[in-house]
Design a protein around this motif. Structure first.
Motif, short mmCIF file in Angstrom:
data_model
loop_
_atom_site.label_atom_id
_atom_site.label_comp_id
_atom_site.label_asym_id
_atom_site.label_seq_id
_atom_site.Cartn_x
_atom_site.Cartn_y
_atom_site.Cartn_z
N ALA A 1 0.85 -1.19 0.00
CA ALA A 1 0.00 0.00 0.00
C ALA A 1 0.88 1.24 0.00
O ALA A 1 1.94 1.27 0.64
N LEU A 2 0.44 2.26 -0.71
CA LEU A 2 1.28 3.42 -0.96
C LEU A 2 1.48 4.29 0.29
O LEU A 2 0.53 4.53 1.04
N GLY A 3 2.70 4.74 0.47
CA GLY A 3 3.02 5.72 1.50
C GLY A 3 2.65 5.25 2.90
O GLY A 3 2.73 4.06 3.23
N LEU A 4 2.24 6.19 3.73
CA LEU A 4 1.79 5.89 5.08
C LEU A 4 0.34 5.43 5.01
O LEU A 4 -0.54 6.17 4.55
N TRP A 5 0.07 4.21 5.43
CA TRP A 5 -1.30 3.72 5.44
C TRP A 5 -1.70 3.35 6.85
O TRP A 5 -0.85 3.05 7.70
N ALA A 6 -3.00 3.40 7.11
CA ALA A 6 -3.50 3.11 8.45
C ALA A 6 -4.96 2.69 8.33
O ALA A 6 -5.61 2.88 7.29
N GLU A 7 -5.48 2.13 9.40
CA GLU A 7 -6.86 1.65 9.41
C GLU A 7 -7.42 1.70 10.82
O GLU A 7 -6.66 1.73 11.80
N ALA A 8 -8.75 1.72 10.92
CA ALA A 8 -9.42 1.71 12.23
C ALA A 8 -10.77 1.04 12.05
O ALA A 8 -11.47 1.27 11.06
N ARG A 9 -11.14 0.21 13.02
CA ARG A 9 -12.39 -0.52 12.96
C ARG A 9 -13.18 -0.33 14.23
O ARG A 9 -12.64 -0.21 15.32
N GLY A 10 -14.51 -0.29 14.10
CA GLY A 10 -15.40 -0.21 15.24
C GLY A 10 -16.71 -0.89 14.91
O GLY A 10 -16.89 -1.44 13.81
N GLU A 11 -17.65 -0.85 15.83
CA GLU A 11 -18.94 -1.47 15.60
C GLU A 11 -19.67 -0.77 14.46
O GLU A 11 -19.96 0.41 14.51
#
Length: 224
Positions: free
Chosen positions: A100-110
């Motif tokens: 994945a390009l560059g700085l990648w991040a993710e967040a999950r919730g209900e």
């Protein structure tokens, strides 16, 4: 090049997503949703086939986790892909490939998941998710609050030029599909402005499709 959030409304069962990118027409390639099934964002080095494939799997009974796991095993060049999904139970899943390009991040919730690549800051998805859960009102309002929070948290590392909002509910066509495919200004603000105009008329467009005889007037010259 992209930051997005997919979500299910726990009150109505409606699905939707918001997305923005420095690339042109991001929502045309990356936004996918199906009433009663789920919503999927397929982004980064985009393969638009992944969205419908994930929705097909969820319609056949797979959870978001299971659908994304199947894509991870069977999809092409998944190291280059980023996929976010939410299912009819509010379950979420994210795949972010190692390329994945560059700085990648993710967040999950209900009931919601956010992710991005080529980000200016790793906290952008978390800011989007927090804003979504803190917002009230229609799912479209909450989704736009999330997109604006992502932008305000730094968004993409460079300027964004396109954005979109997609909503589905009960019918096989989108309840709302608002896109800004290219602008040198703020595409997120432009989508929000379009939503402010479209939202009061949204139900009437559905009614006109289902039963024109019972629908509100069109408000155009010549309409009685």
């Amino acid at each position: 090049m992209t930051f997005s959030l997919v979500a299910r409304c726990h009150r109505t069962g409606m699905f939707g997503m918001v997305i923005s990118s420095s690339s042109p027409a991001v929502a045309a390639r990356c936004a996918h949703a199906r009433a009663g099934v789920g919503a999927v964002a397929s982004q980064n080095v985009t393969d638009p086939r992944l969205g419908p494939c994930a929705l097909d799997l969820m319609e056949q009974g797979a959870t978001a986790e299971e659908a994304v796991a199947i894509l991870r095993r069977t999809g092409g060049f998944m190291d280059w892909r980023q996929v976010l999904a939410v299912d009819a139970r509010g379950g979420t899943a994210i795949h972010s490939g190692g390329k994945a390009l560059g700085l990648w991040a993710e967040a999950r919730g209900e009931g919601a998941a956010a992710g991005g690549n080529l980000l200016s800051h790793e906290d952008v998805p978390r800011a989007m998710l927090d804003a979504f859960h803190a917002a009230e009102g229609h799912l479209g309002d909450r989704l736009l609050a999330a997109l604006e929070a992502g932008r305000d948290a730094g968004g993409e590392a460079g300027p964004v030029h396109s954005a979109g909002l997609l909503l589905v509910h009960e019918q096989p066509w989108p309840l709302a599909e608002l896109r800004i495919d290219w602008t040198e200004d703020d595409p997120i603000a432009a989508v929000a402005a379009a939503w402010a105009v479209y939202r009061p008329q949204m139900g009437a467009y559905v009614q006109r499709a289902l039963d024109p005889s019972a629908a509100p007037s069109y408000g155009v010259p010549g309409d009685p």
